[in-house]
Design a protein around this motif. Structure first.
Motif, PDB file in Angstrom:
ATOM      1  N   HIS A   1      -7.076  80.729-109.480  1.00  0.00           N
ATOM      2  CA  HIS A   1      -7.495  82.058-109.694  1.00  0.00           C
ATOM      3  C   HIS A   1      -8.586  82.456-108.411  1.00  0.00           C
ATOM      4  CE1 HIS A   1      -9.944  84.877-112.042  1.00  0.00           C
ATOM      5  NE2 HIS A   1     -10.865  84.348-111.675  1.00  0.00           N
ATOM      6  N   ASP A   2      -9.332  81.282-108.152  1.00  0.00           N
ATOM      7  CA  ASP A   2     -10.172  81.777-106.607  1.00  0.00           C
ATOM      8  C   ASP A   2      -9.310  82.253-105.690  1.00  0.00           C
ATOM      9  OD1 ASP A   2     -12.298  80.901-108.349  1.00  0.00           O
ATOM     10  OD2 ASP A   2     -12.440  78.802-107.689  1.00  0.00           O
ATOM     11  N   GLU A   3      -8.261  81.637-105.501  1.00  0.00           N
ATOM     12  CA  GLU A   3      -7.296  81.834-104.273  1.00  0.00           C
ATOM     13  C   GLU A   3      -6.771  83.342-104.678  1.00  0.00           C
ATOM     14  OE1 GLU A   3      -4.121  79.188-104.220  1.00  0.00           O
ATOM     15  OE2 GLU A   3      -5.490  77.533-103.191  1.00  0.00           O
ATOM     16  N   ASN A   4      -6.489  83.855-105.672  1.00  0.00           N
ATOM     17  CA  ASN A   4      -6.144  85.137-105.992  1.00  0.00           C
ATOM     18  C   ASN A   4      -7.023  86.240-105.772  1.00  0.00           C
ATOM     19  OD1 ASN A   4      -3.454  84.357-106.629  1.00  0.00           O
ATOM     20  ND2 ASN A   4      -3.956  84.164-109.346  1.00  0.00           N
ATOM     21  N   ARG A   5      -8.174  85.942-106.120  1.00  0.00           N
ATOM     22  CA  ARG A   5      -9.366  86.762-106.022  1.00  0.00           C
ATOM     23  C   ARG A   5      -9.664  87.067-104.407  1.00  0.00           C
ATOM     24  NH1 ARG A   5     -14.466  84.764-109.199  1.00  0.00           N
ATOM     25  NH2 ARG A   5     -15.527  86.530-107.899  1.00  0.00           N
ATOM     26  N   GLN A   6      -9.491  85.819-103.931  1.00  0.00           N
ATOM     27  CA  GLN A   6      -9.720  85.782-102.330  1.00  0.00           C
ATOM     28  C   GLN A   6      -8.544  86.626-101.757  1.00  0.00           C
ATOM     29  OE1 GLN A   6     -12.208  84.878-100.409  1.00  0.00           O
ATOM     30  NE2 GLN A   6     -11.171  85.716 -98.446  1.00  0.00           N
ATOM     31  N   LEU A   7      -7.244  86.455-102.234  1.00  0.00           N
ATOM     32  CA  LEU A   7      -6.068  87.204-101.732  1.00  0.00           C
ATOM     33  C   LEU A   7      -6.265  88.671-102.045  1.00  0.00           C
ATOM     34  CD1 LEU A   7      -3.177  84.569-102.414  1.00  0.00           C
ATOM     35  CD2 LEU A   7      -4.188  85.273-100.243  1.00  0.00           C
ATOM     36  N   LYS A   8      -6.798  89.019-103.133  1.00  0.00           N
ATOM     37  CA  LYS A   8      -6.925  90.524-103.587  1.00  0.00           C
ATOM     38  C   LYS A   8      -7.843  91.234-102.798  1.00  0.00           C
ATOM     39  CE  LYS A   8      -5.542  90.067-108.689  1.00  0.00           C
ATOM     40  NZ  LYS A   8      -6.083  90.010-109.764  1.00  0.00           N
ATOM     41  N   ARG A   9      -9.025  90.464-102.324  1.00  0.00           N
ATOM     42  CA  ARG A   9      -9.934  90.960-101.356  1.00  0.00           C
ATOM     43  C   ARG A   9      -9.438  91.507 -99.956  1.00  0.00           C
ATOM     44  NH1 ARG A   9     -13.774  87.668-104.100  1.00  0.00           N
ATOM     45  NH2 ARG A   9     -13.356  86.090-102.759  1.00  0.00           N
ATOM     46  N   GLU A  10      -8.440  90.330 -99.641  1.00  0.00           N
ATOM     47  CA  GLU A  10      -7.883  90.511 -98.380  1.00  0.00           C
ATOM     48  C   GLU A  10      -6.908  91.585 -98.346  1.00  0.00           C
ATOM     49  OE1 GLU A  10      -6.343  86.667 -97.293  1.00  0.00           O
ATOM     50  OE2 GLU A  10      -8.088  85.809 -97.203  1.00  0.00           O
ATOM     51  N   ILE A  11      -6.259  91.660 -99.467  1.00  0.00           N
ATOM     52  CA  ILE A  11      -5.182  92.865 -99.584  1.00  0.00           C
ATOM     53  C   ILE A  11      -5.749  94.232 -99.542  1.00  0.00           C
ATOM     54  CG2 ILE A  11      -3.427  93.866-101.301  1.00  0.00           C
ATOM     55  CD1 ILE A  11      -2.541  91.026-101.867  1.00  0.00           C
ATOM     56  N   GLU A  12      -6.927  94.319-100.282  1.00  0.00           N
ATOM     57  CA  GLU A  12      -7.702  95.664-100.428  1.00  0.00           C
ATOM     58  C   GLU A  12      -8.257  95.917 -98.728  1.00  0.00           C
ATOM     59  OE1 GLU A  12      -7.880  97.843-102.799  1.00  0.00           O
ATOM     60  OE2 GLU A  12      -6.678  96.442-103.877  1.00  0.00           O
ATOM     61  N   PHE A  13      -8.532  94.905 -98.322  1.00  0.00           N
ATOM     62  CA  PHE A  13      -9.238  94.859 -96.955  1.00  0.00           C
ATOM     63  C   PHE A  13      -7.979  95.733 -95.840  1.00  0.00           C
ATOM     64  CE2 PHE A  13      -9.916  93.261 -92.608  1.00  0.00           C
ATOM     65  CZ  PHE A  13     -10.818  93.838 -92.294  1.00  0.00           C
ATOM     66  N   LEU A  14      -6.940  94.965 -96.160  1.00  0.00           N
ATOM     67  CA  LEU A  14      -5.608  95.246 -95.101  1.00  0.00           C
ATOM     68  C   LEU A  14      -5.246  96.566 -95.511  1.00  0.00           C
ATOM     69  CD1 LEU A  14      -3.883  91.756 -95.075  1.00  0.00           C
ATOM     70  CD2 LEU A  14      -5.174  93.102 -93.461  1.00  0.00           C
ATOM     71  N   ARG A  15      -5.258  96.987 -96.896  1.00  0.00           N
ATOM     72  CA  ARG A  15      -4.870  98.406 -97.098  1.00  0.00           C
ATOM     73  C   ARG A  15      -5.941  99.349 -96.910  1.00  0.00           C
ATOM     74  NH1 ARG A  15      -3.578  97.441-103.832  1.00  0.00           N
ATOM     75  NH2 ARG A  15      -1.387  96.832-103.588  1.00  0.00           N
ATOM     76  N   GLY A  16      -7.274  99.023 -96.582  1.00  0.00           N
ATOM     77  CA  GLY A  16      -7.914  99.941 -95.994  1.00  0.00           C
ATOM     78  C   GLY A  16      -7.728 100.119 -94.620  1.00  0.00           C
ATOM     79  N   GLN A  17      -7.459  98.811 -93.889  1.00  0.00           N
ATOM     80  CA  GLN A  17      -7.171  99.077 -92.397  1.00  0.00           C
ATOM     81  C   GLN A  17      -5.971  99.913 -92.043  1.00  0.00           C
ATOM     82  OE1 GLN A  17     -10.049  97.919 -91.132  1.00  0.00           O
ATOM     83  NE2 GLN A  17      -9.027  96.897 -89.530  1.00  0.00           N
ATOM     84  N   VAL A  18      -4.932  99.628 -92.975  1.00  0.00           N
ATOM     85  CA  VAL A  18      -3.595 100.376 -92.692  1.00  0.00           C
ATOM     86  C   VAL A  18      -3.781 101.720 -93.149  1.00  0.00           C
ATOM     87  CG1 VAL A  18      -1.411 100.805 -94.015  1.00  0.00           C
ATOM     88  CG2 VAL A  18      -2.265  98.694 -93.552  1.00  0.00           C
ATOM     89  N   ALA A  19      -4.747 102.501 -93.991  1.00  0.00           N
ATOM     90  CA  ALA A  19      -5.105 103.612 -94.348  1.00  0.00           C
ATOM     91  C   ALA A  19      -5.931 104.077 -92.881  1.00  0.00           C
ATOM     92  CB  ALA A  19      -5.905 104.040 -95.401  1.00  0.00           C
ATOM     93  N   ASP A  20      -6.851 103.601 -92.548  1.00  0.00           N
ATOM     94  CA  ASP A  20      -7.447 104.065 -91.390  1.00  0.00           C
ATOM     95  C   ASP A  20      -6.636 104.026 -90.307  1.00  0.00           C
ATOM     96  OD1 ASP A  20      -9.764 104.050 -92.822  1.00  0.00           O
ATOM     97  OD2 ASP A  20     -10.434 101.961 -91.910  1.00  0.00           O
ATOM     98  N   LEU A  21      -5.748 103.088 -90.086  1.00  0.00           N
ATOM     99  CA  LEU A  21      -4.563 103.457 -88.792  1.00  0.00           C
ATOM    100  C   LEU A  21      -3.849 104.549 -88.875  1.00  0.00           C
ATOM    101  CD1 LEU A  21      -3.726  99.367 -88.265  1.00  0.00           C
ATOM    102  CD2 LEU A  21      -5.236 101.104 -86.761  1.00  0.00           C
ATOM    103  N   ARG A  22      -3.230 104.680 -90.334  1.00  0.00           N
ATOM    104  CA  ARG A  22      -2.522 106.039 -90.552  1.00  0.00           C
ATOM    105  C   ARG A  22      -3.180 107.247 -90.178  1.00  0.00           C
ATOM    106  NH1 ARG A  22       0.511 104.053 -96.003  1.00  0.00           N
ATOM    107  NH2 ARG A  22       2.077 102.832 -95.125  1.00  0.00           N
ATOM    108  N   GLU A  23      -4.540 107.081 -90.584  1.00  0.00           N
ATOM    109  CA  GLU A  23      -5.174 108.364 -90.416  1.00  0.00           C
ATOM    110  C   GLU A  23      -5.474 108.604 -88.945  1.00  0.00           C
ATOM    111  OE1 GLU A  23      -7.358 111.882 -91.114  1.00  0.00           O
ATOM    112  OE2 GLU A  23      -6.010 110.787 -92.192  1.00  0.00           O
ATOM    113  N   LEU A  24      -5.801 107.629 -88.088  1.00  0.00           N
ATOM    114  CA  LEU A  24      -5.895 107.658 -86.781  1.00  0.00           C
ATOM    115  C   LEU A  24      -4.827 107.929 -85.952  1.00  0.00           C
ATOM    116  CD1 LEU A  24      -7.853 106.964 -84.393  1.00  0.00           C
ATOM    117  CD2 LEU A  24      -6.858 104.654 -84.351  1.00  0.00           C
ATOM    118  N   ALA A  25      -3.588 107.462 -86.239  1.00  0.00           N
ATOM    119  CA  ALA A  25      -2.242 107.934 -85.797  1.00  0.00           C
ATOM    120  C   ALA A  25      -2.166 109.556 -86.193  1.00  0.00           C
ATOM    121  CB  ALA A  25      -1.121 106.992 -86.367  1.00  0.00           C
TER     122      ALA A  25
END
Length: 287
Positions: free
Chosen positions: A73-97
């Motif tokens: 459960h703790d690992e899933n919560r950490q992975l979800k946070r990392e996934i949300e962060f990566l999604r934000g990074q991808v959105a920022d990169l797409r907007e920048l591109a």
């Protein structure tokens, strides 16, 4: 009381002696008898012990699974946070591109545009029934003045109507208070383009005998205002002929999607080859 206790002790002693004698005299029979008696007794005693042991093992397994699930459960919560962060990074990169792509196209167009321009970014919008315009992040400090035309690689946007040191307000070509000289590209017929309440533009004063039709492109004429000639404005979608009138009127769908407008070019002055020739010393313009 003393006698009763002594008698009881004598009886217990006699029984123990008899049992010992029984075991010593008849060892095989006694062992067999004890075995016969002890086995069921052992089974009875071992049953709760086995139950306790099984319960202990089950409890240990449950606890181990709980600890493991807790870690998962703790690992899933950490992975979800990392996934949300990566999604934000991808959105920022797409907007920048996307922004880089738009700016690249804008710079290419600016290099070949038929006028000298200043690139600006849209930082505000105003779209009501009474006023349609945008605010730019460039102003007088960047050489922008009132009445300058504003364009994009897609087409004409509008004209500057107000400036400050660092910003400028642009009235869109779809605003009813805006008017631009325009040209039907196929027929070369000229008219005045005005905005409408519907978000389209209307080309007025088209000659009555003109063969304009729906689908004809409309561009800037370059005769008045500070637009270079030939900038796309839109496409004719409807022709109106008033009975007894002297002119035709055409509804024009703009080329620019003003709802998605983000970067523009402000026309500061024509290219050097488009500038009028300098006057002769005698005050006459050379032919």
């Amino acid at each position: 009381m003393f006698r009763s206790t002594s008698a009881t002790r004598r009886v217990v002693f006699a029984l123990c002696a008899s049992l010992l004698l029984f075991v010593l005299v008849l060892p095989r029979q006694s062992r067999a008898l004890l075995h016969a008696i002890g086995k069921p007794l052992a089974d009875v005693v071992s049953l709760p012990l086995e139950l306790f042991s099984a319960a202990d093992r089950q409890a240990g397994g449950v606890w181990d699974r709980y600890v493991a699930l807790r870690n998962v459960h703790d690992e899933n919560r950490q992975l979800k946070r990392e996934i949300e962060f990566l999604r934000g990074q991808v959105a920022d990169l797409r907007e920048l591109a996307s922004a880089n792509q738009r700016l690249g196209d804008l710079l290419k167009f600016q290099a070949n545009a038929p006028a000298q321009t200043v690139a600006a970014r849209v930082i505000g919008r105003a779209a009501t029934n009474w006023y349609r315009g945008v605010v730019l992040d460039k102003g007088e400090g960047d050489g922008i003045e009132i009445e300058m035309g504003v364009i994009t690689p897609t087409g004409a946007v509008g004209r500057v109507v107000k400036t400050s040191v660092s910003t400028a307000v642009v009235l869109l070509i779809t605003d009813p208070n805006n008017a631009v000289t325009a040209l039907v590209q196929r027929t070369r017929d000229e008219g005045i383009l005005e905005g409408t309440r519907t978000g389209r533009a209307r080309l007025k004063y088209i000659p009555l005998l003109s063969t304009v039709r729906a689908g004809d492109p409309v561009v800037t004429s370059g005769l008045t205002g500070k637009f270079p000639k030939g900038v796309p404005i839109g496409t004719i979608v409807k022709i109106e002929k008033d009975e007894g009138g002297l002119f035709q009127t055409a509804d024009v769908e703009p080329e620019v999607d003003f709802a998605k407008l983000e970067e523009v070019l402000v026309v500061t002055k024509p290219r050097a080859e488009e500038l009028p020739p300098p006057p002769a010393p005698d005050g006459k313009t050379p032919s």
